[in-house]
Design a protein around this motif. Structure first.
Motif, PDB file in Angstrom:
ATOM      1  N   MET A  21       0.834  -1.119   0.168  1.00 41.69           N
ATOM      2  CA  MET A  21      -0.100  -0.031   0.009  1.00 41.69           C
ATOM      3  C   MET A  21       0.867   1.300   0.061  1.00 41.69           C
ATOM      4  SD  MET A  21      -2.852  -0.916   2.964  1.00 41.69           S
ATOM      5  CE  MET A  21      -1.970  -2.022   4.037  1.00 41.69           C
ATOM      6  N   LYS A  25       1.237   2.356  -7.081  1.00 44.25           N
ATOM      7  CA  LYS A  25       0.546   1.363  -8.251  1.00 44.25           C
ATOM      8  C   LYS A  25      -0.667   2.261  -8.887  1.00 44.25           C
ATOM      9  CE  LYS A  25      -0.574  -1.761  -4.826  1.00 44.25           C
ATOM     10  NZ  LYS A  25      -0.280  -1.196  -3.745  1.00 44.25           N
ATOM     11  N   ASP A  44      -8.832  -2.157  -7.403  1.00 47.46           N
ATOM     12  CA  ASP A  44      -9.649  -2.074  -6.348  1.00 47.46           C
ATOM     13  C   ASP A  44     -11.012  -1.413  -6.600  1.00 47.46           C
ATOM     14  OD1 ASP A  44      -8.148  -3.073  -4.326  1.00 47.46           O
ATOM     15  OD2 ASP A  44      -7.244  -1.233  -3.881  1.00 47.46           O
ATOM     16  N   ILE A  55     -14.214  -0.209  -0.213  1.00 46.62           N
ATOM     17  CA  ILE A  55     -13.278  -0.990   0.309  1.00 46.62           C
ATOM     18  C   ILE A  55     -13.640  -1.251   1.667  1.00 46.62           C
ATOM     19  CG2 ILE A  55     -10.803  -1.843   0.768  1.00 46.62           C
ATOM     20  CD1 ILE A  55     -11.222  -1.989  -2.202  1.00 46.62           C
ATOM     21  N   PHE A  59     -14.830  -4.696   3.776  1.00 49.87           N
ATOM     22  CA  PHE A  59     -14.019  -5.280   4.844  1.00 49.87           C
ATOM     23  C   PHE A  59     -14.970  -5.276   6.073  1.00 49.87           C
ATOM     24  CE2 PHE A  59      -9.368  -5.809   4.543  1.00 49.87           C
ATOM     25  CZ  PHE A  59      -9.273  -5.654   3.277  1.00 49.87           C
ATOM     26  N   PHE A  67     -13.335  -9.999   1.132  1.00 48.33           N
ATOM     27  CA  PHE A  67     -12.613  -8.934  -0.045  1.00 48.33           C
ATOM     28  C   PHE A  67     -11.715 -10.018  -0.593  1.00 48.33           C
ATOM     29  CE2 PHE A  67      -8.903  -6.349  -1.005  1.00 48.33           C
ATOM     30  CZ  PHE A  67      -9.374  -5.425  -1.810  1.00 48.33           C
ATOM     31  N   ARG A  68     -11.088 -10.954  -0.137  1.00 48.22           N
ATOM     32  CA  ARG A  68     -10.090 -11.388  -0.841  1.00 48.22           C
ATOM     33  C   ARG A  68     -10.652 -12.395  -2.005  1.00 48.22           C
ATOM     34  NH1 ARG A  68      -6.017  -8.492  -0.250  1.00 48.22           N
ATOM     35  NH2 ARG A  68      -5.538  -8.034   1.689  1.00 48.22           N
ATOM     36  N   SER A  87      -2.786  -3.654  -9.073  1.00 46.31           N
ATOM     37  CA  SER A  87      -3.248  -4.235  -8.114  1.00 46.31           C
ATOM     38  C   SER A  87      -3.538  -3.704  -6.792  1.00 46.31           C
ATOM     39  CB  SER A  87      -2.597  -5.676  -8.182  1.00 46.31           C
ATOM     40  OG  SER A  87      -1.257  -5.487  -7.723  1.00 46.31           O
ATOM     41  N   GLY A  88      -4.097  -4.716  -6.009  1.00 45.00           N
ATOM     42  CA  GLY A  88      -4.219  -4.056  -4.438  1.00 45.00           C
ATOM     43  C   GLY A  88      -2.919  -4.801  -3.939  1.00 45.00           C
ATOM     44  N   GLY A  89      -2.421  -4.124  -2.770  1.00 44.90           N
ATOM     45  CA  GLY A  89      -1.203  -4.550  -2.122  1.00 44.90           C
ATOM     46  C   GLY A  89      -1.111  -6.086  -1.711  1.00 44.90           C
ATOM     47  N   GLY A  90      -2.492  -6.536  -1.400  1.00 43.96           N
ATOM     48  CA  GLY A  90      -2.893  -7.808  -0.750  1.00 43.96           C
ATOM     49  C   GLY A  90      -2.870  -8.969  -1.871  1.00 43.96           C
ATOM     50  N   ARG A 127      -8.073   2.653   3.373  1.00 42.12           N
ATOM     51  CA  ARG A 127      -7.267   1.300   3.626  1.00 42.12           C
ATOM     52  C   ARG A 127      -7.566   0.697   4.953  1.00 42.12           C
ATOM     53  NH1 ARG A 127      -4.006   4.779   0.709  1.00 42.12           N
ATOM     54  NH2 ARG A 127      -3.172   3.890  -1.353  1.00 42.12           N
ATOM     55  N   PRO A 128      -8.450  -0.254   5.137  1.00 37.56           N
ATOM     56  CA  PRO A 128      -8.879  -0.772   6.283  1.00 37.56           C
ATOM     57  C   PRO A 128      -7.692  -1.480   7.156  1.00 37.56           C
ATOM     58  CG  PRO A 128     -10.391  -1.541   4.544  1.00 37.56           C
ATOM     59  CD  PRO A 128      -9.322  -0.746   3.993  1.00 37.56           C
ATOM     60  N   LEU A 129      -6.802  -1.852   6.478  1.00 34.82           N
ATOM     61  CA  LEU A 129      -5.727  -2.726   7.254  1.00 34.82           C
ATOM     62  C   LEU A 129      -4.746  -1.785   8.160  1.00 34.82           C
ATOM     63  CD1 LEU A 129      -4.369  -5.404   4.655  1.00 34.82           C
ATOM     64  CD2 LEU A 129      -6.057  -5.766   6.585  1.00 34.82           C
ATOM     65  N   ARG A 146       4.819 -10.729   2.584  1.00 33.60           N
ATOM     66  CA  ARG A 146       4.541 -10.500   1.464  1.00 33.60           C
ATOM     67  C   ARG A 146       5.807 -10.236   0.448  1.00 33.60           C
ATOM     68  NH1 ARG A 146      -0.540  -6.223   1.678  1.00 33.60           N
ATOM     69  NH2 ARG A 146      -1.964  -7.657   2.750  1.00 33.60           N
TER      70      ARG A 146
HETATM   71  O1  LIG Z   1      -2.367  -4.462   1.068  1.00 32.36           O
HETATM   72  C1  LIG Z   1      -3.757  -4.637   1.392  1.00 32.36           C
HETATM   73  O2  LIG Z   1      -3.926  -5.713   1.368  1.00 32.36           O
HETATM   74  C2  LIG Z   1      -4.699  -3.748   0.522  1.00 32.36           C
HETATM   75  C3  LIG Z   1      -4.243  -2.790  -0.478  1.00 32.36           C
HETATM   76  C4  LIG Z   1      -5.209  -1.905  -0.773  1.00 32.36           C
HETATM   77  O3  LIG Z   1      -4.827  -1.415  -2.263  1.00 32.36           O
HETATM   78  P1  LIG Z   1      -3.489  -0.607  -2.372  1.00 32.36           P
HETATM   79  O4  LIG Z   1      -2.390  -1.609  -2.203  1.00 32.36           O
HETATM   80  O5  LIG Z   1      -3.988   0.053  -3.564  1.00 32.36           O
HETATM   81  O6  LIG Z   1      -3.554   0.528  -1.153  1.00 32.36           O
HETATM   82  C5  LIG Z   1      -6.707  -2.324  -0.896  1.00 32.36           C
HETATM   83  O7  LIG Z   1      -6.520  -3.567  -2.041  1.00 32.36           O
HETATM   84  C6  LIG Z   1      -7.124  -3.055   0.409  1.00 32.36           C
HETATM   85  O8  LIG Z   1      -7.173  -1.925   1.203  1.00 32.36           O
HETATM   86  C7  LIG Z   1      -6.207  -4.110   1.040  1.00 32.36           C
END
Ligand SMILES: O=C(O)C1=C[C@@H](OP(=O)(O)O)[C@@H](O)[C@H](O)C1
Ligand SMILES: Nc1ncnc2c1ncn2[C@@H]1O[C@H](COP(=O)(O)OP(=O)(O)O)[C@@H](O)[C@H]1O
Ligand SMILES: [Mg+2]
Length: 209
Positions: A21, A25, A44, A55, A59, A67-68, A87-90, A127-129, A146
């Motif tokens: 995050m 990206k 996202d 988002i 969550f 979400f995944r 992509s999203g970070g996860g 960003r909920p995490l 990761r």
């Molecule tokens: O790292 C993650 O798990 C996440 C990253 C977010 O995207 P960005 O990487 O674009 O912030 C988004 O998919 C979500 O909040 C979860």
């Protein structure tokens, strides 16, 4: 620049950006798509549009696992289409996603120091995490899990250091030029990593950590 790209055929390459995050990206992906003259797609945003929820709402309602599920479905739907994909970070948390990414090219990891990343996302409630938490601490925990996955999936790691967005964009474009030079037409989606081995990895263990 856009014209030069088109003339050289670089616009036939459909890059995917990965990384933690805040690494850029979404913002660099948008600039890159404009340079290449192709569509930008943020995974996202795609998920949010399909779900009709933000988002944080997703969550809150179905948890990270829910979400995944949506993320994997979305990746399956869009990977391989003619876009620059942020992509999203996860996205690398699931073995199925890693296998999909490994079978695609080029995948670019935008790597920055965790301190830079934390500075960018601290206090961002979308960003909920990390929302309401110390972003650096969360990022350190996520990086441990990761980074090996980003390494597995990436064709190229851009070490951003203190690069601003324009410099990062330039570096990515230079890489794509090189990539185009080194690979013949039709290579874009050829498997290069051991996708089967990535699929065999146990997600449960990873997500329990
Ligand atoms: O790292 C993650 O798990 C996440 C990253 C977010 O995207 P960005 O990487 O674009 O912030 C988004 O998919 C979500 O909040 C979860
Ligand atoms: N190199 C950079 N220098 C300064 N700010 C940046 C840089 N890269 C990204 N940002 C900013 O950091 C924030 C997060 O970037 P974003 O593109 O949303 O990251 P990601 O999609 O990887 O989570 C945005 O406000 C963006 O403008
Ligand atoms: Mg993003």
């Amino acid at each position: 620049m856009e014209v030069i790209m088109a003339e050289e055929g670089i616009c036939q390459i459909y890059p995917v950006l990965i990384g933690l995050m805040g690494c850029g990206k979404s913002s660099i992906g948008k600039l890159l798509a404009a340079e290449l003259g192709i569509t930008f797609l943020d995974l996202d945003h795609y998920i949010v549009e399909k779900a009709g929820r933000t988002i944080p709402e997703i969550f809150a309602e179905v948890g990270e696992e829910g979400f995944r599920d949506l993320e994997t479905k979305a990746l399956r739907e869009v990977l391989g289409t003619p876009v620059v994909l942020a992509s999203g970070g996860g996205v690398v948390m699931r073995a199925e996603n890693r296998a999909m990414l490994a079978a695609h090219a080029p995948v670019i990891w935008l790597k920055s120091s965790l301190h830079f990343l934390a500075g960018r996302i601290q206090g961002d409630e979308n960003r909920p995490l990390t929302a309401g938490r110390d972003a650096l601490t969360v990022l350190q925990q996520l990086a441990e899990i990761r980074y090996p996955y980003y390494t597995q999936c990436a064709d190229y790691i851009l070490h951003r250091g203190e690069m601003n967005k324009a410099q990062s964009l330039h570096a990515v474009i230079e890489y794509l030029r090189q990539w185009k030079f080194e690979h013949s037409e039709g290579f874009a989606n050829a498997p290069r990593h051991d996708a089967a081995a990535l699929l065999a990895q146990d997600d449960t263990t990873i997500l329990d950590e």
